[in-house]
Design a protein around this motif. Sequence first.
Motif, PDB file in Angstrom:
ATOM      1  N   LYS A 113      -6.115   2.742   0.024  1.00 18.12           N
ATOM      2  CA  LYS A 113      -5.806   3.128   0.784  1.00 18.12           C
ATOM      3  C   LYS A 113      -6.329   3.784   0.873  1.00 18.12           C
ATOM      4  N   PHE A 128       0.759  -0.978   0.088  1.00 19.26           N
ATOM      5  CA  PHE A 128      -0.170  -0.190  -0.013  1.00 19.26           C
ATOM      6  C   PHE A 128       0.919   1.494  -0.116  1.00 19.26           C
ATOM      7  N   GLU A 176      -9.612   4.827   4.469  1.00 12.38           N
ATOM      8  CA  GLU A 176      -9.440   5.597   5.324  1.00 12.38           C
ATOM      9  C   GLU A 176     -10.284   7.163   5.387  1.00 12.38           C
TER      10      GLU A 176
END
Length: 218
Positions: A196, A175, A200
Amino acid sequence: DKAEHLDRLKSAFLANMSHEIRTPLNAIVGFASLLVESDDKKERQDYVDIMQENTELLLQLISDILDLSKIESGIVEFTITPVRLHPLCKEIHDAHIFRCPEGVELIYEPSDENIVIDGDKNRIFQVISNLIGNAFKFTTSGHISYGYRREGKYVAFHVTDTGMGIAPDKVDRVFERFVKVNNFAQGTGLGLSICKTIVEHLQGDISVESEMGRGSRF
């Protein structure tokens, strides 16, 4: 300490970006020169194909860098609305079925068709699409399956392939920006980093399990 660390990260990002941009650019400039000098029709077509391929790589790289920068700087607003997951996953299947490599089956595994979550439909589409596109690069036989299921108060999505898998020393780093599982495969090494960042922002988590020669599950 934090400022110095961020400065080092920025320098590393710029160095990587310069290298990644230079690689396809060198190919485009080099083969453009050869194209002018060649009289052989087939040879010229080969050069045009290589230039086209590298142009697409360059455009994808610029697009990924802009996407990542916009998301991280807060320029991109996430539009949170109720999202029905079953129709969304069917849309993803329709969008990718024609890009599926020969000998590989794309399988949508439906779950509870009534599940609705609060999220950004376009960004969820982008994450799943990125993960499926990634799986296409490394899967030459078998299948790529994806779907979702309820886990307590959360919903867990998965994209699973029967591809080459990820080396143990790369699993924890996939990532990160510009990290490539396979340096011979096309791509910018930014796709998973973008996934990612989006996940998030949507207050979720993303992880991967993989075994060399047997495939990966994101």
